[in-house]
Enzyme design. Structure first.
Site, short mmCIF file in Angstrom:
data_model
loop_
_atom_site.label_atom_id
_atom_site.label_comp_id
_atom_site.label_asym_id
_atom_site.label_seq_id
_atom_site.Cartn_x
_atom_site.Cartn_y
_atom_site.Cartn_z
N VAL A 25 0.92 -1.31 0.00
CA VAL A 25 0.03 0.06 0.24
C VAL A 25 0.89 1.22 -0.03
O VAL A 25 0.62 2.15 -0.72
CB VAL A 25 -0.97 0.10 1.19
CG1 VAL A 25 -1.50 1.40 1.39
CG2 VAL A 25 -2.12 -0.96 1.03
N ASP A 129 -9.12 -17.22 8.87
CA ASP A 129 -10.28 -18.04 9.01
C ASP A 129 -10.57 -18.42 7.46
O ASP A 129 -11.64 -19.41 7.18
CB ASP A 129 -11.26 -17.49 9.84
CG ASP A 129 -10.97 -17.28 11.24
OD1 ASP A 129 -10.16 -17.88 11.59
OD2 ASP A 129 -11.45 -16.16 11.90
N GLY A 187 -3.24 -35.56 5.88
CA GLY A 187 -3.69 -37.07 5.68
C GLY A 187 -4.47 -37.44 7.08
O GLY A 187 -4.45 -38.54 7.41
O1 F6P Z 1 -10.38 -14.54 13.21
C1 F6P Z 1 -9.14 -15.03 13.70
C2 F6P Z 1 -8.99 -16.02 14.78
O2 F6P Z 1 -7.90 -16.46 14.99
C3 F6P Z 1 -10.18 -17.07 15.06
O3 F6P Z 1 -9.61 -18.19 14.35
C4 F6P Z 1 -10.32 -17.22 16.23
O4 F6P Z 1 -11.27 -17.57 16.88
C5 F6P Z 1 -9.98 -15.86 17.09
O5 F6P Z 1 -9.39 -14.98 16.02
C6 F6P Z 1 -9.17 -15.58 18.17
O6 F6P Z 1 -9.43 -14.40 18.70
P1 F6P Z 1 -8.74 -14.10 19.82
O7 F6P Z 1 -7.16 -13.47 19.38
O8 F6P Z 1 -8.99 -12.54 20.07
O9 F6P Z 1 -8.52 -14.74 20.80
#
Ligand code: F6P
Length: 334
Positions: A25, A129, A187
């Site tokens: 950016v 995610d 696997g």
């Molecule tokens: O959205 C990313 C993520 O790592 C999710 O997979 C997980 O549920 C959440 O954030 C965890 O959040 P924090 O770091 O606030 O505990």
């Protein structure tokens, strides 16, 4: 928009590849004679005035760093219309004429709200995610899946040595993408994901058959969106005769180790491509949109096509899991 001041922030859970995107950016903006203001600590930095102009020095040596040099937060102040109004005013006071927001669903919801209030905003999907609709991949997914795969490989070493079964909980919030894809690449025998109803009888049967076949290990990958590993273990126990397994089962919760680490080539490239495109979008007066990967190409899509839309596992991915005999549940989407 030409020769303007562009603000950039990273919000929500950090994702490896955010830094290469910030770099892209800033470099692209500078290439077009724009100033780039890094806003620290996510949206909170707008309210708290945590800004710093990004120059070649601040961008040095960040391409290979996980996390985000801008730091991040889950900003509660953006949850209310009054909060968003306030943020809009603060951006004006800070002299920011265009904003780039890196983050997941919640962060991009804030971006859309700011765009509705006349702030030119382009979002960049960044969340391990991979739960954002409209894009095949988000920044951080590739690094996270590689990390999970490598960790499962390590766990299998010890599982084999003791002829054990491992129940491994992975992140993903309400998405089973991480669990399903890494079950395929590592696997694993079973992927328990929120999008498909798990079939405990079949899971137990798969594990039983492997034990009877004298297979030296079994791996069950559990997406956190289904339930915690301890609870799933209880459910598994309740489903076997006498409440005890014939094979020892151990639990591993991978946790935040999945979010860290050096961004892969793919995530650096995705960060570069999305970062460049976001700036080019702002310069072309695009707003209320998000960079996306579609059929391998980068594009901009309206945030209305993203926010609140559920991303289902791609049918090819489900077919792949089925054909590779990964037990993922019943083909009834919840
Ligand atoms: O959205 C990313 C993520 O790592 C999710 O997979 C997980 O549920 C959440 O954030 C965890 O959040 P924090 O770091 O606030 O505990």
């Amino acid at each position: 928009m030409t020769k303007k001041t562009i603000g950039i922030l990273t919000s929500g859970g950090d994702a490896p590849g955010m830094n290469p995107a910030v770099r892209a950016v800033a470099r692209t903006a500078m290439q077009h004679d724009c100033r780039v203001i890094g806003i620290s600590n996510g949206y909170d930095g707008i309210f708290d005035g945590l800004t710093e102009e990004l120059g070649t020095r601040s961008l040095a040596s960040i391409i290979d760093r996980g996390g985000t040099i801008l730091q991040s937060s889950r900003c509660k102040r953006m949850y209310t219309p009054e909060g968003v109004d306030h943020a809009r005013r603060r951006l004006q006071e800070l002299g920011i004429q265009g904003l780039i927001v890196l983050g997941g669903d919640g962060s991009l919801t804030g971006a859309r709200e700011l765009a509705k209030r006349g702030m030119p905003v382009v979002g960049i999907p960044a969340s391990i995610d991979n739960d954002l609709a409209g894009t095949e991949m988000a920044i951080g997914v590739d690094t996270a899946t590689n990390t999970i795969m490598q960790l499962v490989d390590r766990i299998r070493d010890t599982a084999r040595s003791h002829r054990r079964c491992f129940l491994i909980e992975v992140m993903g919030r309400n998405s089973g993408y991480l669990a399903l894809t890494t079950a395929i690449s590592s696997g694993a025998s079973v992927a328990v994901i929120p999008e498909y109803r798990y079939n405990m009888e079949r899971i137990i049967e798969v594990l039983h058959r492997r034990f009877q076949d004298a297979r030296d290990n079994s791996i069950v990958l559990l997406a956190e969106g289904v339930c915690g590993a301890e609870m799933f273990m209880e459910r598994m126990k309740a489903a076997v005769p006498e409440g005890e397994f014939e094979q020892e089962v151990r639990i591993t919760v991978l946790g935040h180790v999945q979010r860290g680490g050096i961004p892969t080539h793919f995530d650096r490239m995705l960060g570069a491509r999305f970062g460049e495109m976001a700036v080019m979008g702002l310069l072309a007066s695009e707003t209320g949109c998000m960079t996306a990967l579609s059929k391998g190409r980068t594009t901009l899509i309206d945030l209305d096509m993203v926010i609140g839309k559920k991303k289902h596992p791609a049918p090819e991915l489900i077919r792949l899991a089925r054909n590779l005999q990964v037990e993922y549940g019943d083909a009834v989407e919840l």
